[in-house]
Design a protein around this motif. Structure first.
Motif, PDB file in Angstrom:
ATOM      1  N   ASP A  71       0.754  -1.099  -0.045  1.00  0.00           N
ATOM      2  CA  ASP A  71      -0.061  -0.036  -0.092  1.00  0.00           C
ATOM      3  C   ASP A  71       0.860   1.207   0.028  1.00  0.00           C
ATOM      4  OD1 ASP A  71       0.812   0.304   2.471  1.00  0.00           O
ATOM      5  OD2 ASP A  71      -1.034  -0.226   3.538  1.00  0.00           O
ATOM      6  N   THR A  72       2.224   1.113  -0.019  1.00  0.00           N
ATOM      7  CA  THR A  72       3.282   2.083   0.004  1.00  0.00           C
ATOM      8  C   THR A  72       3.182   3.046   1.218  1.00  0.00           C
ATOM      9  OG1 THR A  72       1.863   3.997  -1.007  1.00  0.00           O
ATOM     10  CG2 THR A  72       3.121   2.545  -2.520  1.00  0.00           C
ATOM     11  N   ARG A  73       2.873   2.407   2.094  1.00  0.00           N
ATOM     12  CA  ARG A  73       2.828   2.967   3.465  1.00  0.00           C
ATOM     13  C   ARG A  73       3.933   2.425   4.345  1.00  0.00           C
ATOM     14  NH1 ARG A  73      -1.583   6.898   3.618  1.00  0.00           N
ATOM     15  NH2 ARG A  73      -1.247   6.948   5.838  1.00  0.00           N
ATOM     16  N   ILE A  74       4.456   3.224   5.303  1.00  0.00           N
ATOM     17  CA  ILE A  74       5.191   2.720   6.544  1.00  0.00           C
ATOM     18  C   ILE A  74       4.337   2.824   7.457  1.00  0.00           C
ATOM     19  CG2 ILE A  74       7.388   3.256   7.928  1.00  0.00           C
ATOM     20  CD1 ILE A  74       8.763   4.118   5.401  1.00  0.00           C
ATOM     21  N   ASN A  75       4.145   1.951   8.588  1.00  0.00           N
ATOM     22  CA  ASN A  75       3.766   1.829   9.674  1.00  0.00           C
ATOM     23  C   ASN A  75       4.737   1.730  10.823  1.00  0.00           C
ATOM     24  OD1 ASN A  75       1.404   2.213   8.561  1.00  0.00           O
ATOM     25  ND2 ASN A  75       0.237   0.154   8.944  1.00  0.00           N
ATOM     26  N   GLY A  91       5.057   8.154  -0.569  1.00  0.00           N
ATOM     27  CA  GLY A  91       4.704   8.868  -1.877  1.00  0.00           C
ATOM     28  C   GLY A  91       5.667   7.792  -2.827  1.00  0.00           C
ATOM     29  N   HIS A  92       6.074   6.749  -2.562  1.00  0.00           N
ATOM     30  CA  HIS A  92       6.445   5.533  -3.439  1.00  0.00           C
ATOM     31  C   HIS A  92       5.165   5.312  -4.431  1.00  0.00           C
ATOM     32  CE1 HIS A  92      10.396   4.608  -1.647  1.00  0.00           C
ATOM     33  NE2 HIS A  92      10.046   4.535  -0.515  1.00  0.00           N
ATOM     34  N   GLY A 115       9.608  -0.811  -5.083  1.00  0.00           N
ATOM     35  CA  GLY A 115       9.892  -1.168  -6.585  1.00  0.00           C
ATOM     36  C   GLY A 115       9.862  -0.277  -7.650  1.00  0.00           C
ATOM     37  N   ASP A 116       9.593   0.929  -7.061  1.00  0.00           N
ATOM     38  CA  ASP A 116       9.932   2.399  -7.929  1.00  0.00           C
ATOM     39  C   ASP A 116      11.432   2.796  -8.293  1.00  0.00           C
ATOM     40  OD1 ASP A 116      10.438   3.452  -5.471  1.00  0.00           O
ATOM     41  OD2 ASP A 116       8.589   4.658  -5.554  1.00  0.00           O
TER      42      ASP A 116
END
Length: 754
Positions: A71-75, A91-92, A115-116
């Motif tokens: 989900d491109t989030r860091i928790n 922002g990834h 992966g970006d």
């Protein structure tokens, strides 16, 4: 197997000794003591992500857990509260594969790779006073110098200024926050970042004897916590590499491909070093807590333990010539000639009565398992003798145990069991040069590998040692027939080769294009390697297939790619495959002169093997040491379980269900007996010794544990042996599902929906 004693002692005795004579290693030993391992159970499921959780890591104090997701989030999670503290919109634009706390920053700086192809740094202090739903915080640093996916990050204990990133573009880059917080902007005079620490774009080896030519797509890296100048990397070939950062050349821009720098050591199990196999690569490498050992986890293979500090010992190091020597018959071994009677092995180490009695019972158990078909249990018993008590048993007992384990391995026939049997037979022959069992089982192992000529040599030797044995006489005749059939088949293939080859530029079948199937991966590769592997060509394959169904249907999103696909595969002349020349370019990989001049480096061999899990579906699957002493080893698996082994003996201790599909990440808490796991599910599972009843492997009704352990393990072994052609369509579908079809990621596959 539950009757086997653990080697870490009684927990009550350890507690008493700690009060009498406090030592730090006793405290370390209590963290992941066997009595706690037996009670591991899922305590908490942490919810907060909306996609697969690909990375988890603890901070140095163990008070916080960080995770990265599709989900491109860091928790950020609280360990004491077992709850979500912050969720960072990074922002990834693609899946996050790795994330870390930056050391010595009061846990305020965190870094992510995705992966970006980007590496991003965030300052969590900007989140103070904010709720979880507030606007995202901007990244404090943004590095876009990689060209392919960033698969792993590494940090150095005590160093708050530098982060290292390993990418599938073949480079490992060093990001120093003191030198800049971003890459040079477009149009700048110096466009390239000068931060390439390792350039391995011409560093991959197809086999031990093969010079490095191809791009080593890096999958994992680690820095030793005890000797931080040591850097370990693994990627798209079978060899892990250990580098000394102090001996590496200066940082470069990466504009020109460089020849791979010399490394301190190569690491690879001997049986994997000399075979060209499609898909074989490392998914994870890591140092042990004390820095003296490493773990390697292979895709399509098992987990292996290696020594770091004993690279000079002959028993742990080998060269290309040793690979063939292991399977070749020589009448003279260790200075003794083959004789018709058993050698005098009276010289043995003293053994106390209790241990001797224990080993005798274990060997009897193994022999009964061999007769009764419980090969897994018999091998575990032999492992306990040889790896748990090997220093205390007599050479006669060691010889008998080696031969019994070899027989069990040959019967079980799990992935590469035959190569483990060959090792045991070789060791038994070194003890007793006239051992009938060692020669007979070696002949059986070589027959299973299709090495009929070598098998016949050992069969004749066994017949010489036991002329009246009818079984070995039948074996000799059987091998002769197999050898004749193999020679005939080889001759027919040679005659029909021209008819079967496709014309230049024509359409090939998938089986013609791909490397040989892994279904028979234990079969000798001599004479079976495709001539196409040593050529450069640009040919096209067309293949129509439908989306997967049946047993594997749960692995594919039902909303993706209904109907058929038209697959076109191009193999281009890739400059990264070529030999590095004076100008930084690469020369032809088929250069005979280079192959002649190349001298393969010595390689460190395996110390222990851990089997039972399955690692084929993802390339981020981890294998980890548990606890500060690292006496246990854990790995995720494609069957949704995660496995725990005793490091010393390789004994499987525990299997726990940790995911609805695949467990990828297993990370031990720095100080407590707590383990965090994650995978395809959107949640993180926290495991602590909270089960009311201790259990080994399957035991107990408490906790989501496997009901039929042996059945689950055997199913994993069947999946490991599945051929490459059966797996390929699923891999392509996965690439569509993961949206990994940017311009730079289409090579070598170009897919179009029909």
């Amino acid at each position: 197997m539950e009757d086997f004693a653990f080697h870490d002692g009684n927990v009550c005795a350890l507690l008493e000794s700690r009060h009498i004579n406090f030592r730090q290693d006793l405290t370390y030993g209590l963290q992941m003591h066997s009595s706690f391992i037996q009670r591991l159970s899922q305590e908490k499921e942490l919810e907060g992500h909306q996609g697969c959780v690909n990375a988890v890591a603890w901070n140095s104090r163990g008070s916080l857990l960080i995770s990265g997701s599709d989900d491109t989030r860091i928790n950020i999670w609280s360990y004491s509260g077992r709850k979500l503290l912050h969720s960072v919109d990074t922002g990834h634009s693609a899946n996050i594969f790795c994330t870390k706390f930056v050391p010595e920053t009061s846990d305020e700086l965190v870094v992510s790779g995705a992966g970006d192809a980007e590496v991003r740094l965030f300052n969590l202090s900007r989140l103070k006073g904010r709720g979880q739903d507030d606007h995202p915080i901007p990244s404090s640093a943004l590095y876009r110098c990689h060209t392919r996916r960033v698969k792993k990050l590494a940090v150095e204990i005590g160093n708050p200024n530098v982060v290292w990133s390993a990418s599938e573009d073949g480079t490992l880059r060093q990001h120093d926050f003191r030198e800049g917080m971003s890459c040079p902007p477009d149009g700048a005079s110096h466009q390239e970042c000068h931060n390439v620490l390792l350039d391995l774009r011409c560093g991959a080896k197809r086999s031990l004897a093969d010079p490095p030519r191809q791009t080593l797509a890096l999958k994992s890296c680690d820095i030793s916590s005890t000797r931080p100048h040591l850097l370990l990397v693994g990627g798209s070939d079978a060899f892990a590499r250990l580098y000394d950062r102090r001996m590496l050349p200066p940082l470069s821009s990466g504009q020109k491909k460089m020849s791979p720098p010399p490394c301190v050591s190569y690491f690879c199990p001997m049986h994997l070093s000399d075979r060209v196999r499609s898909g074989l690569h490392l998914t994870h490498v890591t140092f042990s807590p004390n820095g003296e050992e490493i773990l390697l986890s292979y895709s399509g293979e098992h987990v292996y333990l290696m020594n770091v500090n004993h690279a000079g010992l002959g028993t742990m190091q080998y060269t290309s010539g040793d690979v063939s020597k292991l399977m070749s018959f020589t009448p003279v071994l260790n200075g003794f000639e083959l004789q018709h009677h058993v050698s005098n092995l009276s010289n043995s180490l003293p053994l106390n009565c209790a241990k001797l009695d224990k080993c005798r019972k274990l060997l009897q158990t193994a022999e009964k398992c061999l007769e009764g078909g419980n090969y897994f249990g018999g091998i575990e018993a032999c492992n306990e003798i040889l790896d748990g008590n090997g220093r205390n048993i007599s050479v006669i007992f060691k010889h008998d145990s080696l031969c019994t384990r070899a027989a069990l391995l040959l019967k079980r026939k799990w992935k590469n069991d035959v190569h483990m049997a060959i090792r045991d037979c070789y060791s038994a022959r070194k003890i007793d040069h006239s051992s009938f069992r060692a020669h007979y089982y070696m002949c059986e192992a070589l027959s299973q590998l299709g090495r009929h000529k070598e098998a016949l040599d050992f069969a004749f030797a066994a017949q010489c040692l036991s002329p009246s044995n009818s079984e070995v006489a039948e074996k000799v005749e059987s091998i002769k027939r197999d050898l004749a059939a193999a020679e005939l088949e080889k001759s027919n293939k040679g005659n029909d080769g021209a008819l079967k080859s496709a014309p230049s530029g024509g359409v090939l079948s998938l089986s013609d294009f791909l490397y040989r199937s892994d279904a028979n991966s234990d079969v000798s590769q001599d004479g079976l390697r495709s001539e196409r592997e040593d050529s450069d060509y640009d040919e096209e394959v067309e293949l129509d297939f439908e989306t997967l169904s049946g047993d594997e249907s749960h692995d594919v999103d039902s909303n993706v790619l209904h109907g058929s696909l038209n697959l076109r595969i191009h193999r281009r002349v890739d400059p990264a495959r070529e030999r590095v020349g004076p100008n930084g370019s690469c020369g032809s990989p088929s250069s005979q002169n280079d192959a002649t001049l190349y001298q393969p480096e010595p390689v460190i061999d395996m110390k222990q093997r851990y089997v039972g899990h399955c690692n084929i579906g993802t390339d981020i699957k981890q294998a980890s040491f548990l606890g500060q002493k690292g006496e246990y080893v854990a790995s995720g698996s494609d069957d949704g379980r995660w496995f725990i082994w005793e490091k010393r003996t390789g004994r499987l201790i525990k299997i726990l269900v940790g995911d609805g599909a695949v467990v990828n990440c297993v990370q031990s808490h720095p100080f407590d007996c707590a383990i965090a796991t994650s995978g395809i599910d959107n949640t993180i599972k926290l495991w602590t010794p909270t089960a009311p009843v201790p259990s080994v492997v399957a035991g107990g009704a408490v906790g989501p544990q496997a009901a039929d352990v042996l059945s689950a393990i055997e199913n994993n072994q069947r999946r490991l042996s599945r051929n490459r052609e059966a797996i390929l369509p699923f891999e392509i579908l996965e690439r569509f599902r993961m949206h990994d079809f940017s311009e730079g990621s289409l090579h070598p596959f170009e897919c179009a929906q029909s």
